[in-house]
Structures are given as C-alpha cells and as structure tokens.
Design a protein around this motif. Structure first.
Motif, PDB file in Angstrom:
ATOM      1  N   ALA A  55       0.836  -1.194   0.000  1.00 26.83           N
ATOM      2  CA  ALA A  55       0.000   0.000   0.000  1.00 26.83           C
ATOM      3  C   ALA A  55       0.875   1.249   0.000  1.00 26.83           C
ATOM      4  O   ALA A  55       1.855   1.337   0.729  1.00 26.83           O
ATOM      5  CB  ALA A  55      -0.922  -0.001   1.220  1.00 26.83           C
ATOM      6  N   ARG A  56       0.491   2.233  -0.800  1.00 24.72           N
ATOM      7  CA  ARG A  56       1.336   3.417  -0.961  1.00 24.72           C
ATOM      8  C   ARG A  56       1.314   4.321   0.260  1.00 24.72           C
ATOM      9  O   ARG A  56       2.270   5.041   0.519  1.00 24.72           O
ATOM     10  CB  ARG A  56       0.943   4.196  -2.214  1.00 24.72           C
ATOM     11  N   GLU A  94     -11.954   9.947   2.970  1.00 27.51           N
ATOM     12  CA  GLU A  94     -11.887   9.643   1.536  1.00 27.51           C
ATOM     13  C   GLU A  94     -10.480   9.267   1.074  1.00 27.51           C
ATOM     14  O   GLU A  94     -10.300   8.748  -0.031  1.00 27.51           O
ATOM     15  CB  GLU A  94     -12.390  10.831   0.702  1.00 27.51           C
ATOM     16  N   PHE A  95      -9.470   9.516   1.911  1.00 25.39           N
ATOM     17  CA  PHE A  95      -8.104   9.170   1.532  1.00 25.39           C
ATOM     18  C   PHE A  95      -7.551   7.979   2.318  1.00 25.39           C
ATOM     19  O   PHE A  95      -6.389   7.625   2.170  1.00 25.39           O
ATOM     20  CB  PHE A  95      -7.176  10.373   1.733  1.00 25.39           C
ATOM     21  N   GLN A  96      -8.371   7.348   3.131  1.00 26.63           N
ATOM     22  CA  GLN A  96      -7.878   6.262   3.971  1.00 26.63           C
ATOM     23  C   GLN A  96      -7.811   4.922   3.241  1.00 26.63           C
ATOM     24  O   GLN A  96      -6.961   4.094   3.560  1.00 26.63           O
ATOM     25  CB  GLN A  96      -8.777   6.116   5.209  1.00 26.63           C
ATOM     26  N   VAL A  97      -8.681   4.705   2.271  1.00 26.79           N
ATOM     27  CA  VAL A  97      -8.781   3.392   1.635  1.00 26.79           C
ATOM     28  C   VAL A  97      -7.605   3.155   0.688  1.00 26.79           C
ATOM     29  O   VAL A  97      -7.253   4.018  -0.124  1.00 26.79           O
ATOM     30  CB  VAL A  97     -10.107   3.259   0.873  1.00 26.79           C
ATOM     31  N   GLN A  98      -7.004   1.984   0.787  1.00 29.28           N
ATOM     32  CA  GLN A  98      -5.916   1.580  -0.093  1.00 29.28           C
ATOM     33  C   GLN A  98      -6.432   0.533  -1.080  1.00 29.28           C
ATOM     34  O   GLN A  98      -7.272  -0.306  -0.743  1.00 29.28           O
ATOM     35  CB  GLN A  98      -4.763   1.002   0.720  1.00 29.28           C
ATOM     36  N   TYR A  99      -5.923   0.597  -2.309  1.00 33.51           N
ATOM     37  CA  TYR A  99      -6.415  -0.262  -3.392  1.00 33.51           C
ATOM     38  C   TYR A  99      -5.269  -1.095  -3.954  1.00 33.51           C
ATOM     39  O   TYR A  99      -4.223  -0.548  -4.329  1.00 33.51           O
ATOM     40  CB  TYR A  99      -7.033   0.596  -4.502  1.00 33.51           C
ATOM     41  N   PRO A 100      -5.447  -2.426  -4.032  1.00 36.73           N
ATOM     42  CA  PRO A 100      -4.349  -3.319  -4.435  1.00 36.73           C
ATOM     43  C   PRO A 100      -3.941  -3.229  -5.899  1.00 36.73           C
ATOM     44  O   PRO A 100      -3.063  -3.971  -6.324  1.00 36.73           O
ATOM     45  CB  PRO A 100      -4.903  -4.725  -4.118  1.00 36.73           C
ATOM     46  N   HIS A 101      -4.571  -2.335  -6.678  1.00 36.39           N
ATOM     47  CA  HIS A 101      -4.105  -2.122  -8.047  1.00 36.39           C
ATOM     48  C   HIS A 101      -3.406  -0.769  -8.176  1.00 36.39           C
ATOM     49  O   HIS A 101      -2.997  -0.387  -9.267  1.00 36.39           O
ATOM     50  CB  HIS A 101      -5.272  -2.204  -9.036  1.00 36.39           C
ATOM     51  N   TYR A 102      -3.268  -0.044  -7.060  1.00 40.34           N
ATOM     52  CA  TYR A 102      -2.605   1.256  -7.066  1.00 40.34           C
ATOM     53  C   TYR A 102      -1.117   1.073  -6.768  1.00 40.34           C
ATOM     54  O   TYR A 102      -0.750   0.473  -5.761  1.00 40.34           O
ATOM     55  CB  TYR A 102      -3.202   2.187  -6.011  1.00 40.34           C
ATOM     56  N   ALA A 103      -0.288   1.653  -7.616  1.00 37.12           N
ATOM     57  CA  ALA A 103       1.161   1.607  -7.435  1.00 37.12           C
ATOM     58  C   ALA A 103       1.634   2.931  -6.832  1.00 37.12           C
ATOM     59  O   ALA A 103       0.843   3.806  -6.479  1.00 37.12           O
ATOM     60  CB  ALA A 103       1.839   1.346  -8.775  1.00 37.12           C
TER      61      ALA A 103
END
Length: 823
Positions: A454-455, A470-479
C-alpha cells in the motif's frame, strides 16, 4: 482477543531473544554472524522517540507495549489555557521552529521546541543506555526556559504519561505520597512479556512552583508532583489528550460545585489533576512550574546490571552530542561553497530531524479488495466507473501490520509513504546502512502475495485520525514510484566496492559501538545474504508492476521496438494521478485507457537496472538476462513511444480522436524522467536537449531550483498548483545526482552538465537554508519566484536530501579531461 494479544507478545519476545549469543568470538559461520548482527540491531534500535506525531513520545519497536508521551500548557490565564495544551505536532500552534538539533537513532539526541505561543522553549534530551536483554535502558531530561517576551512569573503545567497497551499488563506506583501529591521522585514498576520487568522514575527536578491564597491550596499543593492512575480499554489509550481533558473537566466540575464560579481558584490550580496514584494501564504525572524548570525520566530495564540515574543521563547526553557532531563531520561535512559553520548547523538539523522522524507504527489499515472490474480502467470514461466502484464502499480492515519507517512531516504526514521512503533513506544509508536495511525490510514485510505494498501506511486509529476518510482506503491495483530500489541499488554498488579482506579483521571484536551501522557493507557475506533473502520480494513487486500497470501497445497498433514495455498508472482521474506521486501534474485530456506515462516507464527501467545488479550479486544469471532484456526494451521504447522531436523532450502519450498514437507534451518534471533515472547515454543528443530544457530560465530553471512545470505552460501555477510550478527538493536532488554522473562520464555534454550542476546545487541549498533560517522550518516545496517555503511546514522528509547535496564535491577540480574513476 486475549489469547491473540498474548501470542503476539510472545512472538515479539521470541524474535527479540532468538539471537542472543554469549560472545562473537564463538561465531563460526555466516549464519551465526548474521544472527549476532540481528540481535545487536534489535537491542540498539528497540527504544526510541518512535511516536514522531508527538512533540516527544518514547516507545519500543514492538506492538502492544509500553508507550509514553509529553504534554505542556501555559496556565496563567483562563482565556488561553484551552488552546495552549501541546501534545501532537500541529501546523498552527504558534511555533517558532522545533525539532532535533542532533539525533542518532541508536544513541539519542537533543530536541528544542520553540513554543512562541506559550512563551516557553522546551528541550527534550533523550539517550539510550545499553545493557541487559531487553533493549537496555533509556532516559530523558525535560527542560523549560521562558522566552524573552514571557512574564517573569510564567506558569506552565507539564504532564508526562506512561501507558501499557498489552491486555492485562498494568503499571504500578511503588513509592508513597500523600493526599496532595509526591514531594520527591515518583517511581513506577511494570512487567511485560516483551520487556521483562522494568522501572520508570520521574524525578522531582528543579524549578519554582506557583501558589495562591485560595483555600484550595490545602488540597492542591503545587509544590508536589501529582499522579493519577487509570485503567481503560486498550483502544482508548492513544487518545491521551482527550483522556486528560476528561479528567481535568471532572476536577473543574468539583471545584465549581464547591467554590462557585465567582470564587474559583486561579487557572494553574483549577487545571490540576487530583492525586490518585495506584495500579492502572495509564498514569498521568503532572507538575506545575513558575519560570524555568527541569526534571528527568529514567527507565531501567530489570535485566540491566544497575538502575539508570540522573548522573548517567548527564554523562550520556554529553557523550552522545560529542559523538554525533564528530560523526556528522566525517559523513556529511558540507563542501564548498557551504563549508561555513552556519551550514554545518543547518545540515546537522536536517539530518537529525529526518532520523528523528523515524517511527514505529502498528495496527490495521483499510483496503478495498473487491477487485471490481472497473478498477482495470479499460473503457473510455473509466474514471467515472472507478468513482462509482469506490462509492460502493467495499473496503474492510486488514491486519494488524507493523512498520518501522521515517515520515515526511511530523505535524501533517505522520505516517509511512512508499515513494517518500526511498528518498528518506538516501541520506540515512550514508549514516547507518544497517538501520536503512531494517527499514527496507520492514516495508517489504508488508507485501501481499501478489507483490503489492500500500502506498500510504495508515495503520491504526491514531494514524487514521489524521487522514480524511476519503483518503484512507488503499487499493491493491494502485502503485507508487518504487524509490526503495534507488536505495538498494546504492547499497549494491557499495557492496561491490567493499574489499572482502576487511571481514577477517572485523570478526574478532564485533561490538555494538564499533560495527552496527555498516556491518552489512563491511562484511560482504552479510550484505549478500540480506539481498538473497529480500530478492524474491523485490522480484515479486517488479512482476506486480508489469502485470498491473501495463500499457497497451499492440491494441492500438503502436510502432515500437518492444510490444511489452509501455506502462500506465492506474488510479487516474481527470485532475489527478495521485499514484504517480505528482498528483496534479498536467496529463493528457481527457483520460484514456490507451495512455502511456513516461515517468512510469522510467521508474520501471530503473527497477530493472537495479534488479539486474542485485540478481548478479546473488548469482542468478538467468534473471540478470531477463532484466537486461526489459531494460533494453524500455530504453528503445522511451524513444519510440515518448520522444517528441518537435518539442525536444520526452512526453506522455495517448490515443487521439483518430485512434492514433499521440504525444501530449507538458514540459516539466515528467519530461526529465529518463534523465533523472539515468537511462540516457552520455553521447545521446536527447540528453543534450533535455539539459537545454532543464537549464532554460524561461521554462524550468529558476534561482531557487528546477520548477515542476514550464513557465510557458498554460497550466503553470493553476488550480491546486501542487506540482504545477513549485520547486520540489526530491526531484531537484535526482537532477543534481545525474548532472554529476554525466559530468564524470566522457561525452559531449559534460561541460554543460557541470555548469548546471554547480548552479543548481547552489540554488537549492541556498533556497532551503534561507527559508529555514527565516522560519525555523524545512518546507514541503518552495516558491520558484521568491524561494519561500510553502505548504507543509516541518517537512523534514525528502527536503532533508539537502544534507547530501551540501556534502557533494563542488567539482572545482574538473577540467573535462578527468575520467570517472579518478574520483
């Protein structure tokens, strides 16, 4: 939950004690050597001010353990007191600067907080005292000195708290006071699966105490130290300031009920806790002073040979300060034209605040693993589809995880950021390689089975309290830019230069003082073993990048040397690509699934180059060939897919209305990335044109550094203006490094590179220094017109790269006839 907490604590204890060996003289093989280094690292790095979100808070580098924090407030009037409590670092608290003037992660240091709002300067001196089997002991001295504009009778309340996060583990007050407080030192004892038995003493200290003629003085004696012991659910302990306010309010209510609002005592007696010492999992210790003050906090491990004293603290502070200043001169001595005392003080502050921003974080984070098909971003208008997918709120808590990491900014970004961390570690690797590798390992321990990290590491409720939902969620396709490879590439190059004959001379006298910091470089077998263990994770991450951030070349019939080496950041919106790190930098409009991003292909080219070196080092020739093949494809495709001859620069690409490959050129940092990553050959004409752009004062070059976007761009300084004009130190650092590299390689552009190197190095250092001197802070970015620091203050993350820039050679000896290896 109780069983889980006990298992977590037991595993932490086993990890800390696993490598305990009688002496290094018994070491017979590489594995034992590595085990001993691991044990010594754990010992010397266990304790620290690892709560950088606080002005001062000490804890060990293990979960569910002892944690502490400092608070203070001006209490001489009722108007200001509510807003005068200091605890967490904040942007707007009337500070005239704060931070570590000298700090070594393994030893300790000195911090000054210039609290202009409360008219007092607070000094925290922290040292570690080795000995025993649980990370040794530590001590801190807290001082307060009224500022010049303070009244002679300035009244300050100071609170220190200690809390046990582990379920069922409590702390107990062991010495006796009376109903009104403690006349002498206060002592606490505790026992932990991880820490063993321990004792913490808060000394009486020195300083005058205020009083009044109010009747309450008989029950609230300000000459004494107050202790209030409480037992609370563990999940509430991080909210210490709110807990304190609750306890203070209860006391205020009692006073009002007894004396009435019109006959209330003065604020320094109203805002005082009741003395209720005992057993609990959080204890508030309060002192009230008039004028200057000083007291000590002495933590003694039960496994140490003796208890820590104030005399030990005084001795260790002096020793730590002397050692730091001597070592800084050896490692980071500023070179001409910055070899004046003022730059030395500046450099020590920048390095110390970078290291003092290292923290230990533990908890769960919020992840959306729905793998919604919209997240593939394959359709035109994909940004609207992804917004709808995110709005379905399919995130969940995952973890807990732990992270040992430095941070960008104590008041505003007190958490780990993946792309920031590589830049943070570039100075730290020069200071302490072993510490750097511990941090890198901690980051890679967060990797999932696919290769994603997670970045943003927003671990636990305390971290989330500083981040909008709105900025807390991490996404496993985000580099995020893979800057940790910059550090590992530098480490690998240093290993290659290490003379293996040094090893035998080191082995007979391994000790914490003489070896830790560079053991993995001085003992090549250790460094190779580290890389061998880390390599599978590095490769997994590299393949994850290629799988998730691929760009479509064949689908749009693009002509390119390689049909595989094109890349596109996922997480795109109309205005932003937050995942690129260059948030609002102009990109092709409208967004298109056929976009190719020149900064991303450059990052992956750097990854391939670094991995080829590492794979060669650990003996994997097949993998070396694979990475070199990728790098070859990238260097060709940078030209085929991203070079604009008409614009004279590298550009992002998209698909136009005729379904054709089209370049969109927003001159600025994006255009420099093949150069910044060192992917251009010294004799490449494209290097010459890139240097022309970099040095063009009408476009990028300013008296304060390279602008993020060309002055000629229609987007210059528009909208958020985050990456649309300001000078950023991390990108300027990369440019300075590459300019120096191209000076030292034979080629037609070496003279131009030297001229730009000298000018840019001077401009950047002076810009950061002048703003620091004026404001007391390093800043997130700098105004290209005025040089003033702006946005986030106390940004001692990658802005601290200036310490490396000052330590670089000014190349005054270079005439153009020198070869690279003559350095």
């Amino acid at each position: 939950m109780a069983l889980l907490s006990q298992l977590t604590a037991l595993l932490s204890f086993l990890f800390l004690s696993l490598f305990a060996l009688p002496s290094f003289g018994e070491a017979q093989n590489e594995g034992v050597l590595n085990a001993e280094i691991g044990r010594l690292n754990n010992q010397s790095l266990l304790w620290g001010p690892y709560r950088p979100n606080l002005y001062f808070g000490v804890r060990p580098r293990v979960p569910k353990s002892l944690t502490t924090g400092l608070m203070w407030a001006k209490v001489d009037n009722y108007v200001d007191v509510q807003n005068s409590f200091r605890y967490t670092c904040e942007q707007n608290e009337g500070m005239a600067g704060y931070g570590w003037d000298e700090y070594d992660t393994r030893k300790g240091g000195v911090q000054h907080v210039h609290d202009a709002g409360n008219k007092i300067d607070i000094t925290t001196e922290f040292v570690k005292i080795p000995g025993g089997g649980h990370g040794g002991s530590w001590a801190a001295r807290i001082k307060g000195e009224p500022r010049e504009d303070a009244p002679s009778d300035l009244k300050t309340t100071v609170l220190f708290y200690l809390a046990s996060e582990a379920l069922g583990e409590t702390i107990e007050v062991v010495n006796d006071g009376d109903d009104t407080g403690f006349s002498d030192d206060v002592a606490f004892i505790g026992s932990s699966v991880v820490l063993g038995d321990y004792k913490l003493v808060i000394t009486k200290g020195r300083g005058e105490h205020p009083n009044s003629g109010h009747p309450i003085s008989s029950t609230r004696d300000l000459d004494k130290t107050i202790v209030q012991s409480i037992t609370l659910p563990e999940e509430h302990l991080w909210q210490a300031k709110q807990l304190l306010f609750q306890q203070l309010k209860a006391g205020v209510d009692e006073i009002i009920q007894e004396y009435g609002a019109d006959n209330a005592p003065p604020p320094w007696q109203v805002y005082q806790l009741g003395n209720k010492p005992g057993i609990g999992n959080i204890h508030f210790v309060q002192k009230v002073f008039e004028g200057a003050f000083e007291f000590d906090i002495l933590f003694s491990s039960g496994s140490a040979s003796k208890e820590t004293t104030s005399e030990d603290l005084t001795r260790e502070i002096k020793s730590t300060t002397e050692a730091f200043n001597e070592r800084f001169t050896d490692v980071f001595a500023p070179q001409a034209p910055f070899n004046k005392d003022k730059y030395g003080k500046f450099g020590r502050s920048m390095l110390s605040n970078l290291a003092g921003g290292i923290g230990y974080f533990y908890g769960k984070h919020v992840v959306d693993r729905s793998y919604a098909p919209e997240y593939d971003e394959e359709n035109e208008g994909f940004w609207e589809e992804t917004a709808e997918a995110r709005a379905r709120r399919q995130e969940q808590l995952e973890g807990p995880y732990e992270l040992f990491s430095s941070i960008p900014s104590r008041p505003f970004f007190p958490r780990g950021f993946l792309w920031d961390e590589g830049f943070h570690l570039l100075p730290i690797v020069d200071w302490d390689i072993d510490l750097t590798l511990e941090i890198v390992k901690s980051w890679y321990n967060l990797m999932d089975e696919d290769g994603w990290i997670a970045r943003e590491q927003i671990l636990g409720e305390e971290a989330r309290s500083k981040v909008p939902p709105e900025f807390q969620v991490q996404y496993p396709h985000y580099a995020n830019p893979p800057t940790l490879y910059l550090v590992l590439e530098q480490f690998t190059e240093r290993l290659q230069k290490t003379n293996g004959s040094q090893v035998a001379g080191k082995k007979e006298h391994l000790s914490q003082d003489t070896v830790l910091g560079s053991a993995h470089a001085d003992n090549p077998e250790l460094g190779i073993e580290y890389l061998r263990n880390l390599y599978p994770l590095l490769r997994r991450q590299f393949l994850w990048f290629k799988k998730t951030q691929f760009g479509d070349i064949k689908g749009y019939d693009r002509e390119a040397y390689s049909t595989k080496e094109g890349y596109r950041w996922r997480g795109r919106s109309v205005q932003h690509i937050l995942t690129s790190g260059l948030d609002d930098y102009p990109r092709p409009q409208p967004p298109h699934p056929g976009e190719l991003h020149v900064d991303l292909i450059s990052w992956i080219g750097m990854m391939a180059r670094a991995l080829a070196k590492i794979a060669d080092f650990v003996g994997l020739p097949g993998d070396v060939q694979e990475y070199n093949h990728v790098l070859d494809g990238i260097t060709h495709n940078l030209v085929d897919l991203h070079w604009s001859e008409s614009a004279g620069c590298f550009c992002d690409a998209t698909i136009d209305e005729f379904e054709e490959h089209s370049l969109v050129c927003h001159k600025g940092y994006i255009s420099l990335f093949p150069f910044l990553m060192g992917l251009l050959q010294p004799d490449d004409p494209k290097l010459g044109k890139t240097l022309d752009l970099l040095g063009n004062e009408e476009e990028l070059f300013s008296p304060h550094g390279i602008r993020s976007l060309s002055q000629k761009s229609e987007f210059y300084g528009t909208d958020e203006n985050y990456w649309r004009s300001p000078v950023w130190i991390n990108i300027n650092y990369l440019a300075i490094v590459q300019l120096r590299n191209y000076v030292l390689q034979p080629g037609p552009y070496s003279h131009k590179a030297k001229d730009l190197y000298v000018k840019l190095r001077k401009n950047i250092v002076e810009t950061v220094y002048q703003s620091w001197e004026e404001t007391g802070f390093a800043w997130e970015q700098y105004n290209p017109e005025t040089g003033k620091g702006q946005r986030t203050q106390h940004f001692t993350g990658w802005t601290s790269l200036v310490v490396k820039i000052m330590a670089m050679d000014d190349l005054s000896w270079w005439t153009g006839s020198h070869a690279r290896d003559e350095l």
